[in-house]
Scaffold this active site. Structure first.
Site, PDB file in Angstrom:
ATOM      1  N   LEU A 142      32.374  35.585  39.745  1.00 54.34           N
ATOM      2  CA  LEU A 142      32.164  36.967  38.981  1.00 54.34           C
ATOM      3  C   LEU A 142      33.930  37.308  39.155  1.00 54.34           C
ATOM      4  CD1 LEU A 142      29.468  38.824  40.651  1.00 54.34           C
ATOM      5  CD2 LEU A 142      29.518  37.743  38.434  1.00 54.34           C
ATOM      6  N   ASP A 143      34.354  37.832  37.918  1.00 56.64           N
ATOM      7  CA  ASP A 143      35.770  38.616  38.068  1.00 56.64           C
ATOM      8  C   ASP A 143      35.918  39.473  39.447  1.00 56.64           C
ATOM      9  OD1 ASP A 143      36.181  37.332  35.558  1.00 56.64           O
ATOM     10  OD2 ASP A 143      35.928  39.176  34.373  1.00 56.64           O
ATOM     11  N   ARG A 144      36.957  39.765  39.675  1.00 55.31           N
ATOM     12  CA  ARG A 144      37.144  40.531  40.934  1.00 55.31           C
ATOM     13  C   ARG A 144      36.684  41.738  40.728  1.00 55.31           C
ATOM     14  NH1 ARG A 144      43.507  41.654  42.458  1.00 55.31           N
ATOM     15  NH2 ARG A 144      43.419  42.892  40.499  1.00 55.31           N
ATOM     16  N   HIS A 241      35.671  36.195  30.906  1.00 52.56           N
ATOM     17  CA  HIS A 241      36.075  37.533  30.286  1.00 52.56           C
ATOM     18  C   HIS A 241      35.123  37.678  28.999  1.00 52.56           C
ATOM     19  CE1 HIS A 241      39.830  38.124  32.419  1.00 52.56           C
ATOM     20  NE2 HIS A 241      38.887  37.873  33.367  1.00 52.56           N
TER      21      HIS A 241
END
Length: 326
Positions: A142-144, A241
């Site tokens: 997952l993105d930060r 994204h």
């Protein structure tokens, strides 16, 4: 400098993982740009064939490795795990069994190390051993700044099985987001190819007819008078994204996503207007031991505050329940 070409067999303990991550694990002194050049020129091969950094490899495959510089990397030494950080990660566990662990990853915690990220899930995985002999393994990302469901494999066999499930899209991921404005129509699909942008400004994508196929289903769950909307998002592909770029592309950037929405991604007067409002709400995935595992993650604190601010309901049924599912 190693003096000769080597052939290294991927060990069972490595599980199934991306080729660049395998090199990062076993050859930390080899920078990414150097790795890309060696792959591009065919000096690194997998089972005798050319490969790319993002290709997945499995135990038993043979990797051709040319002479490499074995000097220690200049990067800062890994930050020792603090007891408080380990306790934080254990407190995020939603589900645990012999094969896997599911976390509700906090927003702001990176999954893997990188520039400016000395605290990350990968560096804290020993805290999730719970007495097991094997160190847990990451199987997806997952993105930060994205919170929510993150699966961790507890064994090499489980890692291989789970990685294949993600790679073959045998999973069902549902995200919740708050976007600025209200999409028109209030439900639909965004079918917009995405391509990665070059440069050193961190990962970023843009709409590009020559990019990779990317499709996202969206539905408005609840609105706030056109000022903001609570969206349920169903990614049908898994591009970098993707949800952030797709929401921005239809004119409703995710709240707090300045990277893709710029100034239009902020609403004044909110408790946390500049924090990303994207949450991996639920996941259905084939379990290595059989059957389907379904897990749901509660909202993070900053999103709960925004829910209260707009008066959104505390929960909602799955608006995509009528679509095919696991």
């Amino acid at each position: 400098m190693t003096g000769a070409v080597q052939t290294v067999t991927v060990a069972a303990s490595d599980g199934s993982l991306r080729l660049d991550r395998w090199f990062r694990r076993h050859y930390p002194a080899l920078g990414h740009s150097r790795l890309e050049k060696l792959l591009r020129t065919g000096q690194i091969r997998v089972d005798g064939k050319r490969a790319r950094a993002g290709d997945h490899i499995d135990p038993g495959q043979a990797i051709r490795i040319p002479p490499l510089d074995d000097s220690p990397p200049p990067a800062t030494a890994p930050r020792p795990a603090r007891p408080a950080d380990e306790a934080m990660l254990r407190g995020a566990v939603l589900h645990r069994d012999d094969a896997l662990i599911v976390l509700n990853k906090p927003a702001g915690l990176a999954v893997q190390g990188g520039t400016g990220s000395r605290l990350h899930v990968d560096g804290l995985l020993d805290a999730l051993r719970f007495g097991a002999a094997e160190r847990p393994r990451l199987v997806h990302r997952l993105d930060r700044d994205t919170s929510g469901v993150l699966v961790i494999a507890r064994t090499a066999l489980a890692a291989a099985d789970l990685t294949r499930a993600f790679r073959d899209r045998r999973t069902r991921k549902l995200y919740w987001a708050v976007v600025v404005g209200e999409p028109k129509p209030p439900q639909g699909r965004v079918d917009l190819p995405l391509a990665k942008l070059p440069g050193r400004g961190g990962e970023r994508v843009r709409a590009d007819a020559e990019g990779k196929h990317a499709v996202t289903g969206y539905r408005v769950v609840e609105g706030a008078g056109g000022r903001a909307s609570w969206l349920a998002l169903l990614p049908l592909t898994g591009r970098t994204h993707q949800l952030r770029a797709h929401c921005a592309a239809i004119g409703t950037p995710i709240l707090g996503d300045g990277k893709y929405g710029g100034a239009a991604a902020h609403i004044s007067g909110l408790p946390r207007p500049r924090q990303l409002h994207l949450h991996a709400r639920s996941l259905a995935i084939p379990h290595p031991a059989g059957g389907i595992l379904r897990v749901t993650a509660p909202l993070p604190p900053h999103m709960r505050q925004t829910w209260n601010f707009f008066g959104f309901a505390a929960d909602a049924d799955d608006p995509f329940a009528d679509e095919a599912r696991l």
